[in-house]
Design a protein around this motif. Structure first.
Motif, mmCIF file in Angstrom:
data_model
loop_
_atom_site.group_PDB
_atom_site.id
_atom_site.type_symbol
_atom_site.label_atom_id
_atom_site.label_comp_id
_atom_site.label_asym_id
_atom_site.label_seq_id
_atom_site.Cartn_x
_atom_site.Cartn_y
_atom_site.Cartn_z
ATOM 1 N N LYS A 79 -6.897 -3.766 17.751
ATOM 2 C CA LYS A 79 -5.874 -5.032 18.123
ATOM 3 C C LYS A 79 -4.342 -4.316 17.680
ATOM 4 O O LYS A 79 -4.165 -3.663 16.965
ATOM 5 C CB LYS A 79 -6.029 -6.026 16.988
ATOM 6 C CG LYS A 79 -4.950 -7.274 17.141
ATOM 7 C CD LYS A 79 -5.233 -8.103 15.831
ATOM 8 C CE LYS A 79 -4.080 -9.106 16.221
ATOM 9 N NZ LYS A 79 -4.241 -10.031 14.960
ATOM 10 N N CYS B 15 -0.542 -5.452 18.040
ATOM 11 C CA CYS B 15 0.157 -6.273 17.984
ATOM 12 C C CYS B 15 1.342 -6.278 17.046
ATOM 13 O O CYS B 15 1.420 -5.697 16.359
ATOM 14 C CB CYS B 15 -0.559 -7.595 17.559
ATOM 15 S SG CYS B 15 0.162 -9.196 18.228
ATOM 16 N N TRP C 205 2.828 -9.054 15.812
ATOM 17 C CA TRP C 205 2.692 -10.194 14.928
ATOM 18 C C TRP C 205 1.264 -10.119 14.425
ATOM 19 O O TRP C 205 0.279 -9.406 14.713
ATOM 20 C CB TRP C 205 2.872 -11.439 15.818
ATOM 21 C CG TRP C 205 4.353 -11.624 16.418
ATOM 22 C CD1 TRP C 205 5.388 -10.697 16.004
ATOM 23 C CD2 TRP C 205 4.791 -13.059 17.028
ATOM 24 N NE1 TRP C 205 6.513 -11.387 16.878
ATOM 25 C CE2 TRP C 205 5.938 -12.575 17.517
ATOM 26 C CE3 TRP C 205 3.877 -14.101 17.494
ATOM 27 C CZ2 TRP C 205 6.813 -13.546 18.153
ATOM 28 C CZ3 TRP C 205 4.629 -14.942 18.342
ATOM 29 C CH2 TRP C 205 5.991 -14.782 18.351
ATOM 30 N N ASN C 206 0.975 -10.978 13.433
ATOM 31 C CA ASN C 206 -0.206 -11.392 12.840
ATOM 32 C C ASN C 206 -0.486 -12.671 12.592
ATOM 33 O O ASN C 206 -0.493 -13.258 11.492
ATOM 34 C CB ASN C 206 0.048 -10.632 11.409
ATOM 35 C CG ASN C 206 -1.466 -10.848 10.549
ATOM 36 O OD1 ASN C 206 -2.369 -11.010 11.224
ATOM 37 N ND2 ASN C 206 -1.130 -10.664 9.327
ATOM 38 N N CYS C 207 -0.677 -13.646 13.769
ATOM 39 C CA CYS C 207 -0.405 -15.005 13.702
ATOM 40 C C CYS C 207 -1.578 -15.752 12.788
ATOM 41 O O CYS C 207 -2.893 -15.012 12.827
ATOM 42 C CB CYS C 207 -0.634 -15.525 14.985
ATOM 43 S SG CYS C 207 0.848 -14.889 16.005
ATOM 44 N N TYR D 172 -3.344 -18.103 13.280
ATOM 45 C CA TYR D 172 -4.402 -18.765 14.221
ATOM 46 C C TYR D 172 -4.982 -17.768 15.092
ATOM 47 O O TYR D 172 -5.825 -17.943 15.939
ATOM 48 C CB TYR D 172 -3.703 -19.874 15.184
ATOM 49 C CG TYR D 172 -2.597 -19.499 16.028
ATOM 50 C CD1 TYR D 172 -2.892 -18.489 17.362
ATOM 51 C CD2 TYR D 172 -1.283 -19.193 15.583
ATOM 52 C CE1 TYR D 172 -1.851 -18.342 17.983
ATOM 53 C CE2 TYR D 172 -0.221 -18.808 16.571
ATOM 54 C CZ TYR D 172 -0.560 -18.270 17.669
ATOM 55 O OH TYR D 172 0.282 -17.844 18.549
ATOM 56 N N CYS D 173 -4.736 -16.315 15.036
ATOM 57 C CA CYS D 173 -5.112 -15.311 15.894
ATOM 58 C C CYS D 173 -6.768 -15.329 15.959
ATOM 59 O O CYS D 173 -7.376 -15.297 14.792
ATOM 60 C CB CYS D 173 -4.700 -13.909 15.511
ATOM 61 S SG CYS D 173 -5.002 -12.823 16.749
ATOM 62 N N LEU E 160 -8.354 -12.522 17.311
ATOM 63 C CA LEU E 160 -8.877 -11.267 17.401
ATOM 64 C C LEU E 160 -8.716 -10.740 15.921
ATOM 65 O O LEU E 160 -8.988 -9.450 15.557
ATOM 66 C CB LEU E 160 -7.790 -10.397 17.874
ATOM 67 C CG LEU E 160 -7.542 -10.813 19.450
ATOM 68 C CD1 LEU E 160 -6.210 -10.012 19.870
ATOM 69 C CD2 LEU E 160 -8.733 -10.543 20.357
ATOM 70 N N THR F 236 -4.006 -8.755 12.007
ATOM 71 C CA THR F 236 -3.437 -7.123 12.530
ATOM 72 C C THR F 236 -3.657 -6.253 11.230
ATOM 73 O O THR F 236 -3.011 -6.402 10.155
ATOM 74 C CB THR F 236 -1.811 -7.602 12.885
ATOM 75 O OG1 THR F 236 -1.948 -8.510 13.917
ATOM 76 C CG2 THR F 236 -1.282 -6.420 13.346
ATOM 77 N N GLY G 164 -4.091 -7.948 21.894
ATOM 78 C CA GLY G 164 -2.776 -8.088 21.082
ATOM 79 C C GLY G 164 -1.521 -8.356 21.773
ATOM 80 O O GLY G 164 -1.613 -9.350 22.738
ATOM 81 N N ASN H 36 3.230 -12.759 23.467
ATOM 82 C CA ASN H 36 3.737 -13.573 22.234
ATOM 83 C C ASN H 36 5.328 -13.622 22.607
ATOM 84 O O ASN H 36 5.929 -14.464 21.939
ATOM 85 C CB ASN H 36 3.602 -12.992 20.918
ATOM 86 C CG ASN H 36 4.066 -11.406 20.714
ATOM 87 O OD1 ASN H 36 4.978 -11.068 21.348
ATOM 88 N ND2 ASN H 36 3.517 -10.919 19.756
HETATM 89 S S1 SF4 Z 1 -2.298 -14.699 18.261
HETATM 90 FE FE1 SF4 Z 1 -1.366 -13.063 19.711
HETATM 91 S S2 SF4 Z 1 0.726 -12.601 18.938
HETATM 92 FE FE2 SF4 Z 1 -0.569 -13.645 17.306
HETATM 93 S S3 SF4 Z 1 -1.472 -11.766 16.145
HETATM 94 FE FE3 SF4 Z 1 -2.971 -12.307 17.713
HETATM 95 S S4 SF4 Z 1 -2.543 -11.301 19.341
HETATM 96 FE FE4 SF4 Z 1 -0.878 -11.113 18.289
#
Ligand code: SF4
Length: 314
Positions: free
Chosen positions: A25, A27, A29-31, A33-34, A36, A39, A78, A106
């Motif tokens: 991954k 990215c 950011w480390n949202c 709600y991700c 994936l 991060t 990502g 993002n």
């Molecule tokens: S939701 Fe998108 S921007 Fe946020 S951590 Fe996951 S891949 Fe990155």
């Protein structure tokens, strides 16, 4: 195929042929709600992670296949714009086909002029804006160290000044986090500066990085529609349905999709029903075959919804 997957049904883009240009991954950011997972290490440096000609060749092959595709969508494992050369890929893809091209991002790197320029030829760009204050931005999106909320907004504003395509800002609505009246008013103020064509309210319907990410209640969704529609046209997209009719190898197709995001069991079964109508036994056999491949497992969320994820996911 290594980079191209689908078409998959997208809430925002109908039948969307995905092009994943990043190693998972990667990215900024480390949202919370991700879909994936967390991060591990932030990636902030743009690179041509894979040879651009290789990616374009797969797109060329995919658009030659007769499939119902509404959009070709660049979407990374990502942050998509970390791929240096995304602008070249967009341009060359548009030479290959009349299917419109979208970029899901993002938006963090829109603060860089070269990234803004690379996205100019996309038909639609879909950046995120989940918060209207630095505190909430840090809480939801957990950006890489040094990346500020102000920089995020500035990038979106600067991009809007030069971008003539469709700017569809995505707001991920999370219960108790950004669906309160105050949080929504702050987001509305930020949207006023960005001036998107539309705002898409999306919901954390898939398994998230953090287990306390919850779907907003009907009241929160209604409030978001009301508050945000004072400054922009608000769309709450209805889910489309997945189409497996042009799939040569179901296991490969489902693998490609689940590597990018969890796949709802209901959606998969519906697509299989359409593929093999009036043959419920055959559909069941296919499900058993898919699970027996060892490549997937199912997880059940607290709301009872079942998702398919790669077997290697924790
Ligand atoms: S939701 Fe998108 S921007 Fe946020 S951590 Fe996951 S891949 Fe990155």
């Amino acid at each position: 195929m290594k980079y191209v997957f689908g078409p998959v049904s997208s809430k925002r883009l109908g039948q969307s042929l995905g092009v994943d240009v990043l190693p998972p991954k990667s990215c900024t950011w480390n949202c919370i709600y991700c879909q994936l997972g967390k991060t591990g290490e932030y990636v902030t440096e743009r690179r041509e992670f894979y040879p651009r000609e290789e990616i374009l060749e797969e797109i060329r092959q995919a658009v030659e296949e007769p499939a119902a595709v509404d959009w070709i969508t660049f979407v990374g494992s990502g942050e998509t714009t970390l791929y240096k050369g995304i602008g070249w890929l967009i341009r060359e893809t548009r030479k290959l086909t009349s299917i419109p091209v979208a970029v899901i991002t993002n938006g963090s790197l829109l603060s860089e002029e070269d990234v803004r320029e690379e996205l100019l030829e996309a038909d639609a760009v879909l950046p995120s804006l989940n918060a209207g204050s630095p505190e909430l931005f840090d809480r939801i999106d957990r950006p890489c160290p040094g990346f500020t909320y102000e920089r995020h907004i500035e990038g979106l504003v600067e991009f809007r000044k030069v971008y003539r395509g469709m700017l569809w800002v995505e707001v991920m609505l999370i219960a108790g986090v950004n669906d309160t009246a105050e949080a929504l008013q702050d987001i509305a103020s930020a949207l006023e500066k960005v001036r998107p064509d539309t705002v898409h309210i999306v919901l954390p319907t898939r398994p998230s990085t953090e287990s306390d990410v919850r779907l907003p209640a009907e009241e929160g969704l209604a409030r978001a529609r009301l508050v945000l529609s004072q400054v922009a046209t608000v769309v709450h997209p209805v889910k489309g349905s997945m189409n497996l009719k042009n799939t040569a190898d179901i296991i490969e197709t489902v693998t490609a999709i689940t590597r990018r995001h969890p796949l709802q069991d209901r959606e998969l079964r519906h697509a299989l029903d359409e593929l093999i109508p009036d043959e419920p036994d055959q559909v069941e056999r296919l499900i058993v075959r898919l699970l027996g491949s060892g490549k997937f497992k199912t997880v059940t969320l607290q709301d009872g919804e079942i998702y398919w994820v790669p077997a290697s996911d924790a």
